[in-house]
Enzyme design. Structure first.
Site, PDB file in Angstrom:
ATOM      1  N   LYS A  97      -4.771   7.828  -1.945  1.00 19.73           N
ATOM      2  CA  LYS A  97      -3.390   8.019  -2.410  1.00 19.73           C
ATOM      3  C   LYS A  97      -3.344   8.081  -3.945  1.00 19.73           C
ATOM      4  O   LYS A  97      -2.742   8.986  -4.508  1.00 19.73           O
ATOM      5  CB  LYS A  97      -2.484   6.871  -1.918  1.00 19.73           C
ATOM      6  N   ARG A 115       5.940   0.099   2.168  1.00 16.57           N
ATOM      7  CA  ARG A 115       4.853  -0.445   2.979  1.00 16.57           C
ATOM      8  C   ARG A 115       5.350  -1.307   4.129  1.00 16.57           C
ATOM      9  O   ARG A 115       4.538  -1.854   4.873  1.00 16.57           O
ATOM     10  CB  ARG A 115       3.995  -1.328   2.088  1.00 16.57           C
ATOM     11  N   ARG A 157     -15.717   1.902  -4.665  1.00 18.93           N
ATOM     12  CA  ARG A 157     -14.764   2.165  -5.758  1.00 18.93           C
ATOM     13  C   ARG A 157     -15.067   1.280  -6.969  1.00 18.93           C
ATOM     14  O   ARG A 157     -15.379   0.099  -6.824  1.00 18.93           O
ATOM     15  CB  ARG A 157     -13.333   1.894  -5.280  1.00 18.93           C
ATOM     16  N   ARG A 177     -12.605  -3.831  -7.959  1.00 17.46           N
ATOM     17  CA  ARG A 177     -11.309  -4.505  -7.796  1.00 17.46           C
ATOM     18  C   ARG A 177     -11.541  -5.765  -6.966  1.00 17.46           C
ATOM     19  O   ARG A 177     -12.240  -5.716  -5.959  1.00 17.46           O
ATOM     20  CB  ARG A 177     -10.331  -3.566  -7.065  1.00 17.46           C
ATOM     21  N   ARG A 228      -6.737  -6.476   4.416  1.00 12.78           N
ATOM     22  CA  ARG A 228      -5.828  -5.394   3.982  1.00 12.78           C
ATOM     23  C   ARG A 228      -5.639  -4.375   5.100  1.00 12.78           C
ATOM     24  O   ARG A 228      -4.549  -3.848   5.295  1.00 12.78           O
ATOM     25  CB  ARG A 228      -6.386  -4.703   2.738  1.00 12.78           C
TER      26      ARG A 228
END
Ligand code: AP5
Ligand code: MG
Length: 220
Positions: free
Chosen positions: A13, A88, A127, A160, A171
């Protein structure tokens, strides 16, 4: 153009919102980025959000709803916006409908990045983000020119905190329970456009460009 990007963590996203915001001349509104910024600045909002974010839980609705309503009422949002990571929950979606109705800025489309679990896990675990400017890279898919260093500002790249394995699992559970029902919510509004989130960056960008050229809104 007024868009919502919907999809699981790691679907891309943020990556694609950045490109779309340039192509469509629309502001990129990422609730995750805004919350991380508040965290870096140690504001009361950031400190409140910290405990939720670290565990991979959602920050309470009233906090993010107020943050987004304030952002969308700023003058630059009138030219168009791309909401990344919001709404969300069902309550966030309903409140967004009300905010946009009051601002007379209805959504044009909700892009649902349909992405497989295998791809999500590979993207999140690889990531890396810039510790200073927040730019996103990937150890295989989107490598910086110099390993471990941000192309944009030269600062160190880090993982992160919520991209660690145990938090990723939570998550994903939170997404399935609280966010995935929004797919049906927007289907019912006839507003959902499915995007093949498993595609690599370039083919996915080409897919999105074609979609908006068809809609007559992207630069050729
Ligand atoms: P947030 O920052 O929004 O995280 P998220 O939704 O979990 O999504 P991600 O940012 O992890 O994934 P993404 O889809 O943006 O993927 P990306 O483009 O980086 O939220 C973080 C936290 O903040 C939440 O857990 C919650 O606590 C809080 N929060 C935020 N919004 C909230 C809200 N509305 N309500 C309550 N709480 C909220 O890509 C991932 C990686 O893959 C990158 O390395 C990238 O380079 C690579 N990549 C991307 N696309 C491709 C592709 N097509 N091919 C190959 N690689 C790709
Ligand atoms: Mg993101």
């Amino acid at each position: 153009m007024r868009l919502v990007l919907l999809g699981p963590p790691g679907a891309g996203k943020g990556t694609h919102a950045q490109v779309l915001s340039k192509d469509l001349n629309a502001v990129h509104v990422s609730t995750g980025d805004m919350l991380r910024e508040s965290l870096r600045a140690a504001t009361p909002l950031g400190l409140k959000a910290k405990t939720y974010m670290e565990k991979g839980e959602l920050v309470p609705d009233e906090v993010v709803i107020a943050m987004v309503a304030e952002r969308l009422s700023k003058p630059d949002a009138a030219k168009g916006f791309i909401l990344d990571g919001f709404p969300r929950t069902a309550d966030q979606a309903k409140s967004l409908d009300k905010t946009l109705e009051a601002l007379k800025m209805p959504l044009d489309s909700v892009l649902y990045f349909k992405t497989s679990l295998e791809v999500i896990v590979a993207r999140l675990s690889g990531r890396r983000v810039c510790s200073k400017c927040g730019k996103t890279f990937h150890i295989r898919n989107f490598r910086p020119k110099v390993e471990g260093i941000c192309d944009a500002c030269g600062s160190a790249l880090v993982q992160r905190p919520d991209d660690r394995e145990e938090t990723i699992k939570n998550r994903l559970e939170v997404y399935e329970k609280q966010t995935a029902p929004l797919i049906e919510y927007y289907q019912k509004q006839n507003n959902l456009e499915e995007v093949p989130g498993d595609l690599e960056v370039d083919p996915l960008q080409a897919f999105l460009k074609d979609l908006f050229i068809q809609k007559g809104t992207a630069k050729r």
